[in-house]
Scaffold this motif. Structure first.
Motif, PDB file in Angstrom:
ATOM      1  N   UNK A 154       0.820  -1.198   0.000  1.00  0.00           N
ATOM      2  CA  UNK A 154       0.000   0.000   0.000  1.00  0.00           C
ATOM      3  C   UNK A 154       0.863   1.261   0.000  1.00  0.00           C
ATOM      4  N   UNK A 155       0.362   2.256  -0.722  1.00  0.00           N
ATOM      5  CA  UNK A 155       0.870   3.627  -0.563  1.00  0.00           C
ATOM      6  C   UNK A 155      -0.255   4.395   0.129  1.00  0.00           C
ATOM      7  N   UNK A 156      -0.018   4.811   1.361  1.00  0.00           N
ATOM      8  CA  UNK A 156      -1.060   5.454   2.155  1.00  0.00           C
ATOM      9  C   UNK A 156      -1.160   6.929   1.794  1.00  0.00           C
ATOM     10  N   UNK A 157      -2.368   7.378   1.486  1.00  0.00           N
ATOM     11  CA  UNK A 157      -2.574   8.759   1.048  1.00  0.00           C
ATOM     12  C   UNK A 157      -2.606   9.755   2.206  1.00  0.00           C
ATOM     13  N   UNK A 158      -3.077   9.334   3.365  1.00  0.00           N
ATOM     14  CA  UNK A 158      -3.163  10.236   4.520  1.00  0.00           C
ATOM     15  C   UNK A 158      -2.329   9.635   5.633  1.00  0.00           C
ATOM     16  N   UNK A 159      -1.028   9.886   5.600  1.00  0.00           N
ATOM     17  CA  UNK A 159      -0.131   9.141   6.472  1.00  0.00           C
ATOM     18  C   UNK A 159       0.630  10.057   7.436  1.00  0.00           C
ATOM     19  N   UNK A 160       0.794   9.562   8.638  1.00  0.00           N
ATOM     20  CA  UNK A 160       1.680  10.143   9.642  1.00  0.00           C
ATOM     21  C   UNK A 160       2.662   9.043  10.002  1.00  0.00           C
ATOM     22  N   UNK A 161       3.936   9.213   9.655  1.00  0.00           N
ATOM     23  CA  UNK A 161       4.903   8.115   9.740  1.00  0.00           C
ATOM     24  C   UNK A 161       6.136   8.511  10.533  1.00  0.00           C
TER      25      UNK A 161
END
Length: 311
Positions: A154-161
């Motif tokens: 997955x490529x997360x569109x709304x991400x805090x990493x």
């Protein structure tokens, strides 16, 4: 005297924007392929760049800009904007009109980095996906592990990493997918119950020591991300989508590379999938000869329904 001062002032104002962009890097990748596939009970023939009915994903052609700004005390701001570019018609639409050729967004974010690690906010590959990136010898090709065996990156569109520093070969990463009323399908629409800061999350640990590589990752997407508001109120979907992956590799050891990956997917409707893949390669100069084999087995856990396999 005044003329000289004016000239110096103009020169300084012109140089300032150049200095501000000194750390910006323009980068990209252009990848073209001529492919042939023979799929049992499916398509057999030629195609370009994984388009049409060919297996695998597209060739991930891209262009982007990235850079950093020193904030002092060992802290820096980082940024990246990356666009996906389709060099050919890589879907199943109007191959002769150009209408399906588009520009999309890839990893694009703002972040902070220091001795304590890196924090990113925006759009980015999940830690789950990154954990086995070094083990995939066929990435962005006809034999990509996502399009053949069915591994789920997955490529997360709304991400805090967050990505940790390297601790004697160990590195940890974690990310949350912020809800914001979103769903994982554009056809589903919004879901007002997808309101958590961690509607989904992804965790990964990686160990690297010389040619040896090992990773373990876990990812969960909350059930609210799969439902519209109406579905959520009716509680049609109860379970989250959970999966875990183990990766092992011997990388570039005297020219040889051997990797293996296993993934378990806890699917909807009481279905469970097990996937594995082995890859091997030998490098000489700028070339590599490589091969892969993998399989997927799905158990529906429903009386009268047999397990389905795919190699």
């Amino acid at each position: 005297m005044n003329k000289k001062l004016l000239t110096l002032a103009v020169a300084a104002s012109m140089a300032a924007p150049v200095a501000a962009m000194a750390d910006a890097v323009l980068y990209g990748k252009l990848h073209m392929s001529i492919d042939y596939a023979d799929i049992e009970n499916g398509f057999e023939g030629w195609g370009l760049n994984g388009g049409g009915s060919l297996p695998g994903s597209g060739r991930a052609n891209r262009i982007g800009v990235k850079g950093s700004e020193d904030l002092g005390n060992g802290l820096k701001a980082i940024y990246q904007i990356e666009f996906a570019v389709e060099m050919t018609e890589e879907g199943s639409a109007d191959a002769d009109s150009g209408s399906a050729d588009g520009v999309g967004m890839r990893n694009s974010f703002l972040g902070l980095a220091g001795d304590w690690g890196t924090v990113l906010v925006g759009r980015h590959d999940s830690p789950y996906k990154m954990a086995t990136g070094n083990l995939e010898l066929f990435g962005d090709t006809l034999a990509d592990m996502n399009g053949t065996v069915g591994f789920d990156d997955k490529r997360l569109d709304n991400v805090l990493a967050y990505i940790s520093p390297n601790f004697s070969g160990f590195q940890l990463s974690a990310a949350t997918h912020v809800g914001g009323g979103s769903t994982v399908s554009s056809s589903t629409g919004e879901n007002l119950n997808a309101d958590s800061l961690a509607e989904g999350y992804s965790l990964a640990g990686v160990y690297k020591n010389g040619p040896f590589y090992a990773s373990l990752a876990y990812e969960s997407l909350g059930s609210e991300l799969f439902m519209s508001t109406a579905q959520s109120e009716a509680e049609l979907i109860d379970d989250d989508y959970n999966k875990w992956r183990l990766g092992l590799g011997l990388l570039n050891w005297n020219g040889f590379t051997l990797t293996g990956m296993y993934e378990n997917q806890d699917l909807a409707s009481d279905a469970d999938a097990d996937l594995w893949q082995l890859q091997a390669g030998y490098s000489f100069g700028n070339n590599m000869v490589k091969a892969m084999y993998g399989a997927r087995s799905i158990d529906f856990n429903v009386a009268g329904v047999d397990e389905q396999d795919r190699d």
